[in-house]
Design a protein around this motif. Structure first.
Motif, PDB file in Angstrom:
ATOM      1  N   GLY A  94       0.800  -1.209   0.000  1.00  0.00           N
ATOM      2  CA  GLY A  94       0.000   0.000   0.000  1.00  0.00           C
ATOM      3  C   GLY A  94       0.838   1.267   0.000  1.00  0.00           C
ATOM      4  N   ARG A  95       2.092   1.147  -0.369  1.00  0.00           N
ATOM      5  CA  ARG A  95       2.992   2.301  -0.392  1.00  0.00           C
ATOM      6  C   ARG A  95       3.015   2.892  -1.794  1.00  0.00           C
ATOM      7  NH1 ARG A  95       6.848   2.861   3.930  1.00  0.00           N
ATOM      8  NH2 ARG A  95       7.159   4.644   2.606  1.00  0.00           N
ATOM      9  N   PRO A  96       3.324   4.168  -1.916  1.00  0.00           N
ATOM     10  CA  PRO A  96       3.428   4.752  -3.253  1.00  0.00           C
ATOM     11  C   PRO A  96       4.632   4.195  -3.993  1.00  0.00           C
ATOM     12  CG  PRO A  96       4.121   6.331  -1.584  1.00  0.00           C
ATOM     13  CD  PRO A  96       3.575   5.133  -0.856  1.00  0.00           C
ATOM     14  N   GLU A  97       4.583   4.293  -5.309  1.00  0.00           N
ATOM     15  CA  GLU A  97       5.709   3.809  -6.112  1.00  0.00           C
ATOM     16  C   GLU A  97       6.961   4.606  -5.764  1.00  0.00           C
ATOM     17  OE1 GLU A  97       5.870   1.245  -8.316  1.00  0.00           O
ATOM     18  OE2 GLU A  97       3.848   0.746  -7.674  1.00  0.00           O
ATOM     19  N   ARG A  98       8.120   3.997  -5.931  1.00  0.00           N
ATOM     20  CA  ARG A  98       9.382   4.677  -5.663  1.00  0.00           C
ATOM     21  C   ARG A  98       9.536   5.831  -6.645  1.00  0.00           C
ATOM     22  NH1 ARG A  98      12.579   0.591  -5.784  1.00  0.00           N
ATOM     23  NH2 ARG A  98      12.672   0.310  -3.562  1.00  0.00           N
ATOM     24  N   ARG A  99      10.000   6.966  -6.153  1.00  0.00           N
ATOM     25  CA  ARG A  99      10.173   8.126  -7.016  1.00  0.00           C
ATOM     26  C   ARG A  99      11.213   7.823  -8.086  1.00  0.00           C
ATOM     27  NH1 ARG A  99      10.296  11.355  -1.930  1.00  0.00           N
ATOM     28  NH2 ARG A  99      12.534  11.278  -2.177  1.00  0.00           N
ATOM     29  N   ARG A 100      11.008   8.391  -9.238  1.00  0.00           N
ATOM     30  CA  ARG A 100      11.925   8.172 -10.359  1.00  0.00           C
ATOM     31  C   ARG A 100      13.312   8.675  -9.976  1.00  0.00           C
ATOM     32  NH1 ARG A 100       9.844   9.231 -15.966  1.00  0.00           N
ATOM     33  NH2 ARG A 100      10.485   7.151 -16.476  1.00  0.00           N
ATOM     34  N   GLY A 101      14.307   7.858 -10.278  1.00  0.00           N
ATOM     35  CA  GLY A 101      15.675   8.230  -9.990  1.00  0.00           C
ATOM     36  C   GLY A 101      16.144   7.830  -8.602  1.00  0.00           C
ATOM     37  N   ARG A 102      15.262   7.343  -7.781  1.00  0.00           N
ATOM     38  CA  ARG A 102      15.667   6.940  -6.443  1.00  0.00           C
ATOM     39  C   ARG A 102      16.197   5.522  -6.486  1.00  0.00           C
ATOM     40  NH1 ARG A 102      12.682   8.607  -1.083  1.00  0.00           N
ATOM     41  NH2 ARG A 102      14.082   7.641   0.377  1.00  0.00           N
ATOM     42  N   LYS A 103      17.366   5.322  -5.915  1.00  0.00           N
ATOM     43  CA  LYS A 103      17.978   3.997  -5.937  1.00  0.00           C
ATOM     44  C   LYS A 103      17.318   3.104  -4.901  1.00  0.00           C
ATOM     45  CE  LYS A 103      22.390   5.863  -7.337  1.00  0.00           C
ATOM     46  NZ  LYS A 103      23.765   6.121  -6.947  1.00  0.00           N
ATOM     47  N   PRO A 104      17.165   1.805  -5.210  1.00  0.00           N
ATOM     48  CA  PRO A 104      16.604   0.891  -4.207  1.00  0.00           C
ATOM     49  C   PRO A 104      17.591   0.708  -3.055  1.00  0.00           C
ATOM     50  CG  PRO A 104      17.293  -0.324  -6.148  1.00  0.00           C
ATOM     51  CD  PRO A 104      17.469   1.133  -6.459  1.00  0.00           C
ATOM     52  N   GLY A 105      17.063   0.456  -1.903  1.00  0.00           N
ATOM     53  CA  GLY A 105      17.903   0.240  -0.730  1.00  0.00           C
ATOM     54  C   GLY A 105      18.570  -1.116  -0.775  1.00  0.00           C
ATOM     55  N   PRO A 106      19.285  -1.448   0.294  1.00  0.00           N
ATOM     56  CA  PRO A 106      19.958  -2.752   0.313  1.00  0.00           C
ATOM     57  C   PRO A 106      18.957  -3.896   0.350  1.00  0.00           C
ATOM     58  CG  PRO A 106      20.107  -1.680   2.454  1.00  0.00           C
ATOM     59  CD  PRO A 106      19.482  -0.694   1.520  1.00  0.00           C
ATOM     60  N   THR A 107      19.368  -5.041  -0.170  1.00  0.00           N
ATOM     61  CA  THR A 107      18.518  -6.220  -0.155  1.00  0.00           C
ATOM     62  C   THR A 107      18.409  -6.726   1.276  1.00  0.00           C
ATOM     63  OG1 THR A 107      19.264  -6.782  -2.357  1.00  0.00           O
ATOM     64  CG2 THR A 107      18.195  -8.530  -1.097  1.00  0.00           C
ATOM     65  N   ARG A 108      17.214  -6.986   1.715  1.00  0.00           N
ATOM     66  CA  ARG A 108      16.996  -7.455   3.077  1.00  0.00           C
ATOM     67  C   ARG A 108      16.191  -8.752   3.038  1.00  0.00           C
ATOM     68  NH1 ARG A 108      18.420  -3.479   6.674  1.00  0.00           N
ATOM     69  NH2 ARG A 108      18.309  -1.344   5.937  1.00  0.00           N
ATOM     70  N   VAL A 109      16.332  -9.539   4.089  1.00  0.00           N
ATOM     71  CA  VAL A 109      15.536 -10.752   4.240  1.00  0.00           C
ATOM     72  C   VAL A 109      14.754 -10.642   5.539  1.00  0.00           C
ATOM     73  CG1 VAL A 109      17.079 -12.244   2.928  1.00  0.00           C
ATOM     74  CG2 VAL A 109      17.439 -11.967   5.357  1.00  0.00           C
ATOM     75  N   MET A 110      13.618 -11.334   5.581  1.00  0.00           N
ATOM     76  CA  MET A 110      12.773 -11.306   6.760  1.00  0.00           C
ATOM     77  C   MET A 110      13.373 -12.187   7.845  1.00  0.00           C
ATOM     78  SD  MET A 110      10.042 -10.273   8.267  1.00  0.00           S
ATOM     79  CE  MET A 110       8.876  -9.669   7.081  1.00  0.00           C
ATOM     80  N   MET A 111      13.398 -11.687   9.067  1.00  0.00           N
ATOM     81  CA  MET A 111      13.891 -12.464  10.196  1.00  0.00           C
ATOM     82  C   MET A 111      12.924 -12.241  11.362  1.00  0.00           C
ATOM     83  SD  MET A 111      17.654 -12.491  11.936  1.00  0.00           S
ATOM     84  CE  MET A 111      17.594 -11.056  12.965  1.00  0.00           C
ATOM     85  N   ASN A 112      12.294 -13.286  11.795  1.00  0.00           N
ATOM     86  CA  ASN A 112      11.355 -13.194  12.910  1.00  0.00           C
ATOM     87  C   ASN A 112      12.044 -13.620  14.195  1.00  0.00           C
ATOM     88  OD1 ASN A 112       8.853 -12.178  12.403  1.00  0.00           O
ATOM     89  ND2 ASN A 112       7.964 -14.111  11.736  1.00  0.00           N
ATOM     90  N   VAL A 113      12.106 -12.736  15.145  1.00  0.00           N
ATOM     91  CA  VAL A 113      12.709 -13.062  16.434  1.00  0.00           C
ATOM     92  C   VAL A 113      11.848 -12.467  17.542  1.00  0.00           C
ATOM     93  CG1 VAL A 113      15.081 -13.170  15.569  1.00  0.00           C
ATOM     94  CG2 VAL A 113      14.196 -11.025  16.435  1.00  0.00           C
ATOM     95  N   ARG A 114      11.987 -13.028  18.716  1.00  0.00           N
ATOM     96  CA  ARG A 114      11.361 -12.458  19.912  1.00  0.00           C
ATOM     97  C   ARG A 114      12.478 -11.938  20.792  1.00  0.00           C
ATOM     98  NH1 ARG A 114       6.397 -16.152  21.860  1.00  0.00           N
ATOM     99  NH2 ARG A 114       5.690 -16.820  19.829  1.00  0.00           N
ATOM    100  N   VAL A 115      12.280 -10.768  21.358  1.00  0.00           N
ATOM    101  CA  VAL A 115      13.293 -10.208  22.240  1.00  0.00           C
ATOM    102  C   VAL A 115      12.683  -9.981  23.612  1.00  0.00           C
ATOM    103  CG1 VAL A 115      14.605  -9.121  20.383  1.00  0.00           C
ATOM    104  CG2 VAL A 115      12.795  -7.846  21.510  1.00  0.00           C
ATOM    105  N   LEU A 116      13.547  -9.935  24.601  1.00  0.00           N
ATOM    106  CA  LEU A 116      13.091  -9.658  25.957  1.00  0.00           C
ATOM    107  C   LEU A 116      12.582  -8.225  26.032  1.00  0.00           C
ATOM    108  CD1 LEU A 116      16.114 -11.244  27.847  1.00  0.00           C
ATOM    109  CD2 LEU A 116      13.840 -12.229  27.532  1.00  0.00           C
ATOM    110  N   LEU A 117      11.705  -7.970  26.986  1.00  0.00           N
ATOM    111  CA  LEU A 117      11.171  -6.616  27.146  1.00  0.00           C
ATOM    112  C   LEU A 117      12.290  -5.613  27.395  1.00  0.00           C
ATOM    113  CD1 LEU A 117       7.972  -7.258  29.298  1.00  0.00           C
ATOM    114  CD2 LEU A 117       8.084  -6.506  26.928  1.00  0.00           C
ATOM    115  N   GLU A 118      13.291  -6.032  28.159  1.00  0.00           N
ATOM    116  CA  GLU A 118      14.410  -5.133  28.452  1.00  0.00           C
ATOM    117  C   GLU A 118      15.174  -4.785  27.178  1.00  0.00           C
ATOM    118  OE1 GLU A 118      14.128  -8.188  30.054  1.00  0.00           O
ATOM    119  OE2 GLU A 118      13.133  -7.420  31.847  1.00  0.00           O
ATOM    120  N   THR A 119      15.335  -5.767  26.299  1.00  0.00           N
ATOM    121  CA  THR A 119      16.036  -5.530  25.037  1.00  0.00           C
ATOM    122  C   THR A 119      15.229  -4.587  24.145  1.00  0.00           C
ATOM    123  OG1 THR A 119      16.973  -7.747  25.197  1.00  0.00           O
ATOM    124  CG2 THR A 119      17.114  -6.673  23.056  1.00  0.00           C
TER     125      THR A 119
END
Length: 122
Positions: A44-69
């Motif tokens: 649901g995001r707008p298309e990337r503006r013309r001339g804007r470079k894509p960011g780094p490639t990322r992968v999904m990582m699901n983790v749970r962290v402690l409340l303190e973290t």
């Protein structure tokens, strides 16, 4: 028992010989175009503006962290202006560097370009 027929007073009733189309107004499901997961359009995001470079490639990582973290990530983000993604990336890189220095993680193998530079220099 009363029979209902179409009359001048009640024109919305169908004639007895008229077929009633059941489900005629239901639209058939359309085939959706293939959308890459996590695409800007799908999110649901707008298309990337013309001339804007894509960011780094990322992968999904699901983790749970402690409340303190989680509180620490929030605190670091407020102090530095970084988002949780950037805080996490820096923290993991820092921890990996510590493990490499202590010998608990193998050294990063040199790329071919680095190896070629060393052979040319010697």
């Amino acid at each position: 028992m009363t029979t209902r027929t179409r009359t001048a007073e009640n024109p919305e009733l169908p004639d007895d010989d008229e077929d009633i189309a059941v489900g005629g107004d239901v639209k058939s499901p359309k085939k959706r175009a293939a959308v890459t997961p996590n695409s800007r359009k799908q999110l649901g995001r707008p298309e990337r503006r013309r001339g804007r470079k894509p960011g780094p490639t990322r992968v999904m990582m699901n983790v749970r962290v402690l409340l303190e973290t989680d509180d620490l990530v929030t605190e670091i983000g407020e102090e530095t202006g970084m988002g949780p993604q950037d805080v996490t990336d820096v923290a993991i890189a820092h921890y990996a560097a510590y493990l490499r220095r202590s010998g608990k993680l193998p050294k990063v193998p040199k790329s071919k370009a680095d190896q070629e530079e060393q052979t040319e220099a010697s």
